[in-house]
Structure formats: C-alpha cells, structure tokens
Scaffold this active site. Structure first.
Site, PDB file in Angstrom:
ATOM      1  CG  ASP A   1      13.983 -34.768  37.684  1.00 22.93           C
ATOM      2  OD1 ASP A   1      12.811 -34.399  37.791  1.00 22.93           O
ATOM      3  OD2 ASP A   1      14.652 -34.618  36.631  1.00 22.93           O
ATOM      4  CB  ILE A   2      16.281 -38.217  34.146  1.00 22.70           C
ATOM      5  CG1 ILE A   2      17.283 -39.053  33.385  1.00 22.70           C
ATOM      6  CG2 ILE A   2      15.658 -37.160  33.260  1.00 22.70           C
ATOM      7  CD1 ILE A   2      16.653 -39.949  32.323  1.00 22.70           C
TER       8      ILE A   2
ATOM      9  CG  HIS B   1       5.681 -35.429  38.318  1.00 27.16           C
ATOM     10  ND1 HIS B   1       4.792 -35.489  37.272  1.00 27.16           N
ATOM     11  CD2 HIS B   1       6.494 -34.388  38.073  1.00 27.16           C
ATOM     12  CE1 HIS B   1       5.056 -34.526  36.409  1.00 27.16           C
ATOM     13  NE2 HIS B   1       6.079 -33.828  36.876  1.00 27.16           N
ATOM     14  CG  LEU B   2       5.556 -33.633  46.046  1.00 29.10           C
ATOM     15  CD1 LEU B   2       4.794 -32.327  45.845  1.00 29.10           C
ATOM     16  CD2 LEU B   2       5.139 -34.281  47.366  1.00 29.10           C
ATOM     17  CG  HIS B   3       9.305 -31.512  40.816  1.00 28.85           C
ATOM     18  ND1 HIS B   3      10.288 -31.809  39.899  1.00 28.85           N
ATOM     19  CD2 HIS B   3       8.170 -31.342  40.093  1.00 28.85           C
ATOM     20  CE1 HIS B   3       9.771 -31.801  38.675  1.00 28.85           C
ATOM     21  NE2 HIS B   3       8.489 -31.523  38.759  1.00 28.85           N
TER      22      HIS B   3
ATOM     23  N   GLY C   1       5.138 -25.608  33.441  1.00 27.81           N
ATOM     24  CA  GLY C   1       6.252 -26.511  33.152  1.00 27.81           C
ATOM     25  C   GLY C   1       5.938 -27.986  33.287  1.00 27.81           C
ATOM     26  CD  GLN C   2       1.250 -31.831  34.847  1.00 28.35           C
ATOM     27  OE1 GLN C   2       0.424 -30.933  35.036  1.00 28.35           O
ATOM     28  NE2 GLN C   2       0.990 -33.102  35.087  1.00 28.35           N
ATOM     29  CB  SER C   3       7.282 -31.892  30.672  1.00 27.00           C
ATOM     30  OG  SER C   3       8.075 -32.448  31.699  1.00 27.00           O
TER      31      SER C   3
ATOM     32  CG  ASN D   1       6.503 -27.707  37.848  1.00 25.56           C
ATOM     33  OD1 ASN D   1       6.532 -26.715  38.564  1.00 25.56           O
ATOM     34  ND2 ASN D   1       7.597 -28.365  37.499  1.00 25.56           N
TER      35      ASN D   1
END
Ligand code: AMP
Ligand code: ZN
Length: 125
Positions: free
Chosen positions: A42-43, A111-113, A104-106, A98
């Site tokens: 993640d950036i 995508h799985l954190h 908070g999904q942006s 999310n």
C-alpha cells in the site's frame, strides 16, 4: 463475450488504477503475483505490513461480487495468509475489505488489505 461487454471491460481496464497496476502501466512495489491474483505494498501504509491483495479480474467491490467469484475471494484470503506467514506476522494480523465509500473504500477494484506487524485494536475505527 459480446461487443458491448468487450467495450465495457476495455474501458474499465484502461480507467481503473488497480487494473493499470496489474498491467504494469502504473508502478507498484509487487509482493506476489500468480495467474489469478496480484499483491503490492500500500502506498500509504497503516501498519509495518500493509499489503493489498487483488484479483486480476476487475470486480468493483465485495457487494458487487457474484457467486461465481466465491473461489477467487477465498483464494485472495489464502494469498494474504501466505504473505503473513512469509513476513512472520502470524502472532496477529488482519484482513479487511472496506466496502463502499461509508467504510472508506476509495478504489473501486476489489482489494483485500493485509495489516500486521503492530498491535491491532478492536473494535476498529
Ligand atoms: P480503500 O480505501 O479501502 O479503497 O483502499 C485503497 C488503498 O489503496 C488505500 O489504502 C491507498 O493508500 C491505496 N492506494 C491508492 N493508490 C495506490 C497506489 N498507486 N499504489 C499502492 N496503493 C495505493
Ligand atoms: Zn480494475
């Protein structure tokens, strides 16, 4: 695939940030890749380990996933578990979707954190 469907997927793949990362058109720090999934750092990491695991198939999010995606979703969880094992964070980590802007999904490619490497409080914020 019909012509209309092809046009839809072509547009999605040229517009979607994470499809561009899979295609190597946007740089990323790759952690893992196979025929079905791609994982990268993640950036803006929220923990010492913060990796995103994504299906190569463009799925908008968990609520848009279909029954046919069940195996792929489970597979992404297992990829997360493998990465967590390789990183030595198995004393405690979290995998999170999310779902929707309210959570908070942006980015609208599923995508799985994978978060770990520090204490993780519960309940989450
Ligand atoms: P979410 O807010 O659940 O949709 O998660 C999107 C995640 O993608 C956030 O944690 C962002 O920091 C991360 N992100 C956005 N752009 C990039 C990028 N170019 N490379 C890596 N991670 C990114
Ligand atoms: Zn995509």
């Amino acid at each position: 695939m019909s012509n209309k469907e092809f046009c839809y997927y072509f547009q999605v793949m040229t517009d979607c940030l994470f499809c561009k990362i899979i295609a190597g058109k946007v740089p990323s720090k790759k952690v893992y890749e196979d025929d079905r999934s791609f994982a990268f750092e993640d950036i803006k990491p929220q923990a010492p380990t913060h990796v995103l695991i994504i299906p190569k198939k463009h799925i908008v999010g968990l609520k848009e996933a279909e029954d046919a995606d069940a195996e792929l979703l489970g597979y992404c969880q297992l990829v997360a578990a493998k990465i967590a094992r390789a990183r030595g964070i198995e004393s405690g980590y979290r995998t999170v979707y999310n779902v929707g802007p309210g959570a908070g999904q942006s980015v609208f490619h599923l995508h799985l954190h994978l978060l770990g490497g520090r204490g993780l409080g519960w309940p989450p914020g």
